[in-house]
Design a protein around this motif. Structure first.
Motif, PDB file in Angstrom:
ATOM      1  N   ILE A 271       0.847  -1.192   0.000  1.00 39.57           N
ATOM      2  CA  ILE A 271       0.000   0.000   0.000  1.00 39.57           C
ATOM      3  C   ILE A 271       0.883   1.243   0.000  1.00 39.57           C
ATOM      4  CG2 ILE A 271      -1.688   1.313   1.365  1.00 39.57           C
ATOM      5  CD1 ILE A 271      -2.601  -1.459   2.461  1.00 39.57           C
ATOM      6  N   SER A 272       0.532   2.217  -0.826  1.00 39.09           N
ATOM      7  CA  SER A 272       1.227   3.497  -1.008  1.00 39.09           C
ATOM      8  C   SER A 272       2.436   3.384  -1.929  1.00 39.09           C
ATOM      9  CB  SER A 272       1.669   4.116   0.330  1.00 39.09           C
ATOM     10  OG  SER A 272       2.822   3.481   0.851  1.00 39.09           O
ATOM     11  N   VAL A 273       2.680   2.203  -2.482  1.00 34.96           N
ATOM     12  CA  VAL A 273       3.824   1.976  -3.365  1.00 34.96           C
ATOM     13  C   VAL A 273       3.328   1.441  -4.709  1.00 34.96           C
ATOM     14  CG1 VAL A 273       6.023   0.769  -3.671  1.00 34.96           C
ATOM     15  CG2 VAL A 273       5.246   1.392  -1.358  1.00 34.96           C
ATOM     16  N   VAL A 274       3.897   1.936  -5.781  1.00 29.81           N
ATOM     17  CA  VAL A 274       3.666   1.371  -7.113  1.00 29.81           C
ATOM     18  C   VAL A 274       5.027   0.962  -7.677  1.00 29.81           C
ATOM     19  CG1 VAL A 274       2.959   1.865  -9.487  1.00 29.81           C
ATOM     20  CG2 VAL A 274       1.550   2.661  -7.583  1.00 29.81           C
ATOM     21  N   PHE A 275       5.123  -0.273  -8.133  1.00 30.64           N
ATOM     22  CA  PHE A 275       6.351  -0.747  -8.768  1.00 30.64           C
ATOM     23  C   PHE A 275       6.384  -0.275 -10.216  1.00 30.64           C
ATOM     24  CE2 PHE A 275       6.451  -4.777  -5.882  1.00 30.64           C
ATOM     25  CZ  PHE A 275       6.981  -4.023  -4.850  1.00 30.64           C
ATOM     26  N   TYR A 276       7.584  -0.157 -10.756  1.00 26.75           N
ATOM     27  CA  TYR A 276       7.707   0.107 -12.184  1.00 26.75           C
ATOM     28  C   TYR A 276       8.854  -0.707 -12.755  1.00 26.75           C
ATOM     29  CZ  TYR A 276      11.553   3.418 -11.162  1.00 26.75           C
ATOM     30  OH  TYR A 276      12.716   3.998 -10.754  1.00 26.75           O
ATOM     31  N   GLN A 277       8.758  -0.946 -14.061  1.00 26.64           N
ATOM     32  CA  GLN A 277       9.758  -1.755 -14.766  1.00 26.64           C
ATOM     33  C   GLN A 277       9.833  -1.235 -16.193  1.00 26.64           C
ATOM     34  OE1 GLN A 277       9.102  -5.969 -14.227  1.00 26.64           O
ATOM     35  NE2 GLN A 277      10.326  -6.545 -16.000  1.00 26.64           N
ATOM     36  N   TYR A 278      11.031  -1.132 -16.715  1.00 26.39           N
ATOM     37  CA  TYR A 278      11.209  -0.641 -18.086  1.00 26.39           C
ATOM     38  C   TYR A 278      11.085  -1.788 -19.083  1.00 26.39           C
ATOM     39  CZ  TYR A 278      12.966   3.659 -15.958  1.00 26.39           C
ATOM     40  OH  TYR A 278      13.078   4.817 -15.222  1.00 26.39           O
ATOM     41  N   TYR A 279      10.639  -1.439 -20.295  1.00 29.25           N
ATOM     42  CA  TYR A 279      10.582  -2.441 -21.364  1.00 29.25           C
ATOM     43  C   TYR A 279      11.269  -1.896 -22.612  1.00 29.25           C
ATOM     44  CZ  TYR A 279       6.566   0.228 -23.251  1.00 29.25           C
ATOM     45  OH  TYR A 279       5.747   1.210 -23.766  1.00 29.25           O
ATOM     46  N   GLU A 280      11.820  -2.832 -23.385  1.00 36.02           N
ATOM     47  CA  GLU A 280      12.528  -2.465 -24.612  1.00 36.02           C
ATOM     48  C   GLU A 280      11.581  -2.355 -25.792  1.00 36.02           C
ATOM     49  OE1 GLU A 280      15.604  -1.639 -24.927  1.00 36.02           O
ATOM     50  OE2 GLU A 280      16.528  -2.279 -23.040  1.00 36.02           O
ATOM     51  N   SER A 281      10.698  -3.369 -25.941  1.00 38.42           N
ATOM     52  CA  SER A 281       9.739  -3.359 -27.044  1.00 38.42           C
ATOM     53  C   SER A 281       8.407  -3.887 -26.543  1.00 38.42           C
ATOM     54  CB  SER A 281      10.230  -4.229 -28.204  1.00 38.42           C
ATOM     55  OG  SER A 281      10.091  -5.607 -27.904  1.00 38.42           O
ATOM     56  N   GLU A 282       7.349  -3.415 -27.153  1.00 37.09           N
ATOM     57  CA  GLU A 282       6.020  -3.840 -26.709  1.00 37.09           C
ATOM     58  C   GLU A 282       5.789  -5.321 -26.993  1.00 37.09           C
ATOM     59  OE1 GLU A 282       1.287  -2.784 -27.139  1.00 37.09           O
ATOM     60  OE2 GLU A 282       2.776  -1.273 -27.696  1.00 37.09           O
ATOM     61  N   ASP A 283       6.334  -5.820 -28.093  1.00 37.43           N
ATOM     62  CA  ASP A 283       6.167  -7.245 -28.401  1.00 37.43           C
ATOM     63  C   ASP A 283       6.785  -8.113 -27.303  1.00 37.43           C
ATOM     64  OD1 ASP A 283       4.825  -6.696 -30.709  1.00 37.43           O
ATOM     65  OD2 ASP A 283       6.568  -6.943 -32.033  1.00 37.43           O
ATOM     66  N   GLU A 284       7.983  -7.747 -26.880  1.00 40.56           N
ATOM     67  CA  GLU A 284       8.632  -8.504 -25.812  1.00 40.56           C
ATOM     68  C   GLU A 284       7.847  -8.370 -24.505  1.00 40.56           C
ATOM     69  OE1 GLU A 284      12.648  -7.247 -25.415  1.00 40.56           O
ATOM     70  OE2 GLU A 284      13.251  -7.976 -27.409  1.00 40.56           O
ATOM     71  N   LEU A 285       7.314  -7.180 -24.252  1.00 40.13           N
ATOM     72  CA  LEU A 285       6.527  -6.964 -23.037  1.00 40.13           C
ATOM     73  C   LEU A 285       5.266  -7.828 -23.054  1.00 40.13           C
ATOM     74  CD1 LEU A 285       5.776  -5.551 -20.419  1.00 40.13           C
ATOM     75  CD2 LEU A 285       4.886  -3.636 -21.782  1.00 40.13           C
ATOM     76  N   ARG A 286       4.587  -7.858 -24.187  1.00 40.17           N
ATOM     77  CA  ARG A 286       3.351  -8.654 -24.268  1.00 40.17           C
ATOM     78  C   ARG A 286       3.654 -10.139 -24.025  1.00 40.17           C
ATOM     79  NH1 ARG A 286      -1.452  -5.731 -24.013  1.00 40.17           N
ATOM     80  NH2 ARG A 286      -1.031  -3.690 -24.944  1.00 40.17           N
ATOM     81  N   LYS A 287       4.754 -10.609 -24.529  1.00 37.59           N
ATOM     82  CA  LYS A 287       5.152 -12.001 -24.288  1.00 37.59           C
ATOM     83  C   LYS A 287       5.410 -12.218 -22.802  1.00 37.59           C
ATOM     84  CE  LYS A 287       8.646 -15.458 -25.530  1.00 37.59           C
ATOM     85  NZ  LYS A 287       9.920 -15.725 -26.241  1.00 37.59           N
ATOM     86  N   TYR A 288       6.099 -11.265 -22.183  1.00 34.41           N
ATOM     87  CA  TYR A 288       6.402 -11.352 -20.752  1.00 34.41           C
ATOM     88  C   TYR A 288       5.109 -11.379 -19.929  1.00 34.41           C
ATOM     89  CZ  TYR A 288       8.125  -9.859 -16.152  1.00 34.41           C
ATOM     90  OH  TYR A 288       8.386  -9.760 -14.803  1.00 34.41           O
ATOM     91  N   LEU A 289       4.161 -10.533 -20.279  1.00 40.47           N
ATOM     92  CA  LEU A 289       2.893 -10.499 -19.542  1.00 40.47           C
ATOM     93  C   LEU A 289       2.105 -11.787 -19.728  1.00 40.47           C
ATOM     94  CD1 LEU A 289       1.764  -6.819 -20.221  1.00 40.47           C
ATOM     95  CD2 LEU A 289       2.836  -7.747 -18.163  1.00 40.47           C
ATOM     96  N   SER A 290       2.150 -12.336 -20.920  1.00 34.00           N
ATOM     97  CA  SER A 290       1.480 -13.613 -21.171  1.00 34.00           C
ATOM     98  C   SER A 290       2.092 -14.726 -20.331  1.00 34.00           C
ATOM     99  CB  SER A 290       1.564 -13.959 -22.655  1.00 34.00           C
ATOM    100  OG  SER A 290       0.961 -15.206 -22.919  1.00 34.00           O
ATOM    101  N   GLU A 291       3.411 -14.704 -20.211  1.00 34.17           N
ATOM    102  CA  GLU A 291       4.094 -15.729 -19.414  1.00 34.17           C
ATOM    103  C   GLU A 291       3.802 -15.579 -17.922  1.00 34.17           C
ATOM    104  OE1 GLU A 291       8.095 -14.998 -20.561  1.00 34.17           O
ATOM    105  OE2 GLU A 291       7.977 -16.195 -22.412  1.00 34.17           O
ATOM    106  N   ASN A 292       3.375 -14.396 -17.513  1.00 32.84           N
ATOM    107  CA  ASN A 292       3.101 -14.132 -16.099  1.00 32.84           C
ATOM    108  C   ASN A 292       1.626 -13.835 -15.844  1.00 32.84           C
ATOM    109  OD1 ASN A 292       5.843 -13.827 -14.471  1.00 32.84           O
ATOM    110  ND2 ASN A 292       6.177 -13.030 -16.545  1.00 32.84           N
ATOM    111  N   LYS A 293       0.766 -14.361 -16.705  1.00 37.95           N
ATOM    112  CA  LYS A 293      -0.649 -14.009 -16.612  1.00 37.95           C
ATOM    113  C   LYS A 293      -1.312 -14.463 -15.320  1.00 37.95           C
ATOM    114  CE  LYS A 293      -1.968 -18.051 -19.392  1.00 37.95           C
ATOM    115  NZ  LYS A 293      -2.597 -18.492 -20.673  1.00 37.95           N
ATOM    116  N   GLU A 294      -0.724 -15.472 -14.640  1.00 37.51           N
ATOM    117  CA  GLU A 294      -1.332 -15.929 -13.388  1.00 37.51           C
ATOM    118  C   GLU A 294      -1.194 -14.891 -12.273  1.00 37.51           C
ATOM    119  OE1 GLU A 294       2.977 -17.279 -13.120  1.00 37.51           O
ATOM    120  OE2 GLU A 294       1.427 -17.137 -14.687  1.00 37.51           O
TER     121      GLU A 294
END
Length: 331
Positions: A271-294
């Protein structure tokens, strides 16, 4: 009761929510006094949200893909979390709309709102009277389970309810993908996704994915509209504690005096904290999110859920992507 009777009952409950319930200061004050996280503003936001959803048009759109055979009702135990107001209402609605019986075990953090609405629903449609039960005791005499909790409680649920048909929900959080080209209006709306309910809901944005060299100034300008959140005692206690822990550990933070941004690969921020993470390309990010969808409940971006809409799901936006109605109809 026939399906149409059940729909009519909830439509009338929606009408009540949109007109009369906001006049009930005793109800709102009672729920707020019982739980310091349940501010009057957040309670009204939750009630307003359900008043907009419980319409005949939306209920029919939600239910039209399904077939409702006539059969004896099953008793479905619902273990309800207490993180945000009325968080268990969708499960409550789903069990009853499919013609089944609710056996609800409330969280000690939210014992006021749902029993009140259940009582009102029975006044509106007496046919629901024998289909709703609340219990503080150990659950027994049920046919299926829908349980929502943390990753730790989910292990307990899976052990205890393993022999029953069940939906067991664990921790999930929502994320936002920013391009750096968002308008001030979009970032203002994102602040709603972050701060509503103090970030306690699974649909709250707890993680930002940012392009390299992201300029944080427009983001922090947009967050400023929620500066009063720091006046909530429970929120400021969390802010002060998390800030102290991070600083003592020499962790770099971005801080606007009511929100901490921390670069972190995790999804579930305090609570009161938001994490952030940088991405290189949206395609790679979408793959990463799919792999972590749970780990992910919802994605907010220009291409996904619109900014500002994370806490306004539709009836067919099922938690964890599990179709509750199909589950209940197959019992």
């Amino acid at each position: 009761m026939q399906l149409q009777q059940r729909i009519n009952g909830f439509v009338k409950l929606g009408n009540f929510l949109s007109t009369e319930v906001f006049k009930n200061e005793e109800l709102i004050n009672s729920a707020s006094a019982h739980n310091g996280w349940f501010t009057k503003e957040n309670i009204i936001f939750a009630l307003q949200g359900w008043s907009e959803i419980l319409t005949e048009e939306k209920l029919n759109k939600w239910l039209s893909p399904y077939s409702f055979p006539e059969k004896q009702p099953k008793t479905v135990a619902i273990v309800i979390a207490g993180n945000i107001p009325l968080v268990g209402f969708h499960d409550f609605l789903s069990v009853l709309i499919t013609g089944n019986k609710v056996l609800a075990k409330l969280s000690s953090n939210d014992t006021v709102l749902l029993p009140f609405l259940a009582k009102k629903l029975i006044e509106i449609e007496p046919g629901f009277a024998g289909l709703i039960e609340f219990t503080e005791d150990r659950l027994s005499n049920f046919d299926a389970v829908i349980a929502t909790g943390s990753n730790n409680t989910a292990r307990y649920f899976e052990y205890y309810f393993g022999k029953y048909p069940s939906i067991i929900r664990k921790n999930r959080n929502s994320v936002a993908i920013l391009s750096g080209n968002e308008t001030p209006e979009q970032l203002d709306a994102l602040a709603e996704d972050i701060f509503r309910y103090f970030g306690l809901g699974c649909r709250n944005v707890s993680k930002l994915f940012l392009p390299k060299d992201y300029n944080f100034d427009p983001f922090f300008n947009a967050m400023y509209g929620w500066k009063e959140i720091i006046n909530n005692n429970k929120y400021i206690n969390n802010y002060d504690y998390n800030k102290a822990v991070y600083l003592m550990s020499n962790i770099e933070l971005l801080d606007n005096e009511f929100l901490l941004l921390k670069e972190d690969n995790g999804f579930s921020s305090p609570i009161s904290v938001v994490f952030y993470q940088y991405y290189e390309s949206e395609d790679e990010l979408r793959k990463y999110l799919s792999e972590n969808k749970e780990h992910i409940q919802a994605i907010v971006s220009e291409k996904d859920i619109p900014f500002g809409a994370a806490q306004k799901p539709q009836l067919w936006d099922y938690a964890d992507g599990v179709d509750t109605i199909s589950f209940l109809l197959e019992l």
